[in-house]
Design an enzyme around this catalytic site. Structure first.
Site, PDB file in Angstrom:
ATOM      1  N   HIS A  15       0.851  -1.174   0.000  1.00  7.38           N
ATOM      2  CA  HIS A  15       0.000   0.000   0.000  1.00  7.38           C
ATOM      3  C   HIS A  15       0.896   1.236   0.000  1.00  7.38           C
ATOM      4  O   HIS A  15       2.100   1.143   0.222  1.00  7.38           O
ATOM      5  CB  HIS A  15      -0.982   0.007   1.183  1.00  7.38           C
ATOM      6  CG  HIS A  15      -0.376   0.321   2.507  1.00  7.38           C
ATOM      7  ND1 HIS A  15       0.248  -0.619   3.295  1.00  7.38           N
ATOM      8  CD2 HIS A  15      -0.296   1.495   3.180  1.00  7.38           C
ATOM      9  CE1 HIS A  15       0.684  -0.029   4.410  1.00  7.38           C
ATOM     10  NE2 HIS A  15       0.364   1.244   4.359  1.00  7.38           N
TER      11      HIS A  15
ATOM     12  N   TYR B  92       3.738   1.952  14.350  1.00 10.00           N
ATOM     13  CA  TYR B  92       4.026   2.922  13.298  1.00 10.00           C
ATOM     14  C   TYR B  92       3.429   4.284  13.628  1.00 10.00           C
ATOM     15  O   TYR B  92       2.415   4.397  14.311  1.00 10.00           O
ATOM     16  CB  TYR B  92       3.594   2.421  11.917  1.00 10.00           C
ATOM     17  CG  TYR B  92       2.148   2.025  11.776  1.00 10.00           C
ATOM     18  CD1 TYR B  92       1.216   2.900  11.215  1.00 10.00           C
ATOM     19  CD2 TYR B  92       1.707   0.770  12.164  1.00 10.00           C
ATOM     20  CE1 TYR B  92      -0.105   2.535  11.062  1.00 10.00           C
ATOM     21  CE2 TYR B  92       0.389   0.389  12.013  1.00 10.00           C
ATOM     22  CZ  TYR B  92      -0.516   1.279  11.462  1.00 10.00           C
ATOM     23  OH  TYR B  92      -1.830   0.913  11.317  1.00 10.00           O
TER      24      TYR B  92
END
Length: 151
Positions: A51, A119
Site C-alpha cells: 500500500h 508505526y
C-alpha cells in the site's frame, strides 16, 4: 537508497533489569508533523503488502518479532522512481524506517513467532477519506519475490 527514505539505528541501554530504548524524538525531524501512532500484530509467514499514501509519511518499527520490509518508489518526479529497497527490521535489528508518501510499502513476518509493528504517521486516519491505496503483494510492476532464498 530510495530518495527521502531514512533509516535510524536504535540504541539500547541495557542493565540488570532489562533495557531502555528511544524510538522517535521530536528533535530528530524524522516526521514533518505527528498525526497518529498505531500498532498491529501479524502471524508467522503473513505478507502485508503493498500500500502507499498520497498525503502522509510513515515511520515503521518492529519491537517484537522480525520482518522483511519492502519499499518501492512510485513517485513520478523522484530520481529513484522504480527502485526497490529491502530492510530486515525487528528484535534482531532494532531500527526505524521513514517511508515518504508515494513509496509503496509492505512486509513479511519472518521466523516462527508473530511480529508487532508500531508505526507513526504524519496524518490521522480518516475513515471517510482514507489515505490508503492498495497494490497486490505480487504486483508484476513491483515484481518482488517474497520467497526465502536458501543458501
Amino acid at each position: 537508497m530510495i530518495k527521502d527514505v531514512m533509516v535510524k539505528k536504535l540504541l539500547r541501554h541495557p542493565d540488570d533489569r532489562g533495557f531502555f530504548m528511544e524510538i522517535l524524538r521530536d528533535d530528530e525531524n524524522l516526521l514533518k508533523r505527528f498525526g497518529q501512532a498505531s500498532m498491529s500484530k501479524s502471524y508467522p509467514g503473513v505478507i502485508k503488502a503493498f500500500h502507499y499514501h498520497e498525503r502522509q509519511d510513515d515511520i515503521w518499527f518492529f519491537p517484537v518479532g522480525n520482518a522483511q520490509v519492502v519499499l518501492y518508489d512510485l513517485r513520478a518526479d523522484s530520481s529513484t522512481k522504480g527502485e526497490t529497497n529491502v530492510f530486515y527490521l525487528g528484535e534482531d535489528n532494532p531500527q526505524v524506517v521513514v517511508i515518504p508518501k508515494g513509496v509503496a510499502h509492505g512486509y513479511r513476518v519472518l521466523g516462527n513467532e508473530p511480529a508487532c509493528i508500531v508505526y507513526f504517521t504524519t496524518e490521522s486516519y480518516d475513515p471517510k477519506n482514507p489515505d490508503e491505496k492498495r497494490i497486490d503483494w505480487n504486483d508484476p510492476m513491483i515484481g518482488f519475490d517474497w520467497t526465502t532464498k536458501n543458501r
